[in-house]
Design a protein around this motif. Sequence first.
Motif, PDB file in Angstrom:
ATOM      1  N   THR A   1      83.535  18.019  56.409  1.00 27.86           N
ATOM      2  CA  THR A   1      83.617  17.426  57.750  1.00 27.86           C
ATOM      3  C   THR A   1      82.898  16.078  57.792  1.00 27.86           C
TER       4      THR A   1
ATOM      5  N   ARG B   1      93.660  23.835  56.690  1.00 25.62           N
ATOM      6  CA  ARG B   1      92.907  25.091  56.637  1.00 25.62           C
ATOM      7  C   ARG B   1      93.211  25.864  55.364  1.00 25.62           C
ATOM      8  N   ASP B   2      94.498  26.018  55.044  1.00 28.27           N
ATOM      9  CA  ASP B   2      94.861  26.755  53.832  1.00 28.27           C
ATOM     10  C   ASP B   2      94.347  26.045  52.585  1.00 28.27           C
TER      11      ASP B   2
ATOM     12  N   PRO C   1      83.736  23.212  58.846  1.00 31.77           N
ATOM     13  CA  PRO C   1      84.935  23.080  59.687  1.00 31.77           C
ATOM     14  C   PRO C   1      85.182  24.371  60.451  1.00 31.77           C
ATOM     15  N   ASP C   2      85.951  24.298  61.508  1.00 26.31           N
ATOM     16  CA  ASP C   2      86.233  25.460  62.355  1.00 26.31           C
ATOM     17  C   ASP C   2      87.492  26.159  61.863  1.00 26.31           C
ATOM     18  N   PHE C   3      87.404  26.800  60.678  1.00 27.07           N
ATOM     19  CA  PHE C   3      88.568  27.437  60.071  1.00 27.07           C
ATOM     20  C   PHE C   3      88.511  28.949  60.123  1.00 27.07           C
ATOM     21  N   TRP C   4      87.472  29.545  60.782  1.00 28.55           N
ATOM     22  CA  TRP C   4      87.342  30.996  60.752  1.00 28.55           C
ATOM     23  C   TRP C   4      87.233  31.553  62.174  1.00 28.55           C
TER      24      TRP C   4
ATOM     25  N   SER D   1      98.592  23.437  54.877  1.00 27.12           N
ATOM     26  CA  SER D   1      97.763  22.992  55.992  1.00 27.12           C
ATOM     27  C   SER D   1      96.357  22.698  55.501  1.00 27.12           C
TER      28      SER D   1
ATOM     29  N   TYR E   1      91.626  24.223  52.387  1.00 25.70           N
ATOM     30  CA  TYR E   1      90.187  24.453  52.310  1.00 25.70           C
ATOM     31  C   TYR E   1      89.906  25.855  51.759  1.00 25.70           C
ATOM     32  N   LEU E   2      90.640  26.849  52.276  1.00 23.87           N
ATOM     33  CA  LEU E   2      90.421  28.220  51.817  1.00 23.87           C
ATOM     34  C   LEU E   2      90.789  28.374  50.344  1.00 23.87           C
TER      35      LEU E   2
END
Length: 415
Positions: A326, A351-352, A412-415, A349, A354-355
Amino acid sequence: MPDPGPSPLQPSLPAAAARFGAHSHGHGIEAVGCVRPALFAPPAQPSAPVTTPSPALERILRGPSGLGATGLSLARREEPPAPEAEPPVAGRPIPGLYFHPVPEPDPVRVEELSHRIKAWAVDEVELYPPEWEDQFDGFSVGRYMVACHPDAPTVDHLMLATRLMVAENVVDDCYCEDHGGSPVGLGGRLLLAHTALDPLHTTTEYQPEWAESLHSDAPRRAYRSAMEYFAQEATASQADRFRHDMARLHLGYLAEAAWAETDYVPEVWEYLSMRQFNNFRPCPTITDTVGGYELPADLHAQPAMQRVIALAGNATTIVNDLYSYTKELAGPGRHLNLPVVIAEREGCSVRDAYLKAVEVHNDLMHAFEAAAADLAAACPVPSVLRFLRGVAAWVDGNHYWHQTNTYRYSLPDFW
């Protein structure tokens, strides 16, 4: 250099090898049976069988026990151990990230180290202007280094690593990134700075101009001073090892700069190749100097040990990619990190991506721990075992610092 800890140095090597039943022919370390190349082939290939260690050896491989010793164990660790009775640490760990908790660093050492490194930065090398003081303090380098080097016998030993860490970050900031850095002309700046680590040998006419240049900017002043202190305590082979790893680091800087100049987003494997050079490797590779002992050069140079060190550097650097994600997104331009490259190259994406980067880190960590355990079993020399525990402690301390440095990092706000 004398070893204040329990690990004998080079003279113990032949005896240790004989004691564990090594019988082979040749020269150097292979002659005493510490290397089994099949153990370090790519994961898809089967490993050669390893002799079951004796109970005494198992105690060595387990490492120290007690509060805070988790990060020093060489046994393969499948799940993060439950935290011991310690106050909660600051910051939130990345969900799903494989790591090992460490206790809070000794506050007395942290305070002393923080005071001394700031005095060095301000008074000795004039590292930063007053307006950067909050950033220097926010880096919390004293807490970082105490966490990463739990076996350092004194604060003087910790200062060896701390000066070098600060110097490396000043070069990165001032030449590459936040504080005036640019990919344009980076190669020339890095080469001249590298001569502060690896001195120029030239004619009498031109030597004074080079020597004067080492004081011309903050990065070179920091490199020159930090290396001078380090070389006073390190053996010649340890100092040369560090110079080699810094050349690796600078090569990684140049690859990233070249991609920035051409606006090229590398393939994921290309990015990971760059990150094997532009990474934390120079830090864990000096763990023996900071610990006050020496891993002999021929043992350090073995491919098996090089694999362990490379995997440790790769895993810890992806930790940086994840925790600084971030922060880098908020900066100007496009900053390459593993989630950004995965999203771009694999069409997923953010998010995906990052995961998936978390999964890449976890795979690297498991590979690091497996390689370290295999090497410990194949070459149970005390200096090797202590060095492997030191690298593992550095890996764990590096995660601790990233997790708890809420001044610099947020998730980040991914969860």
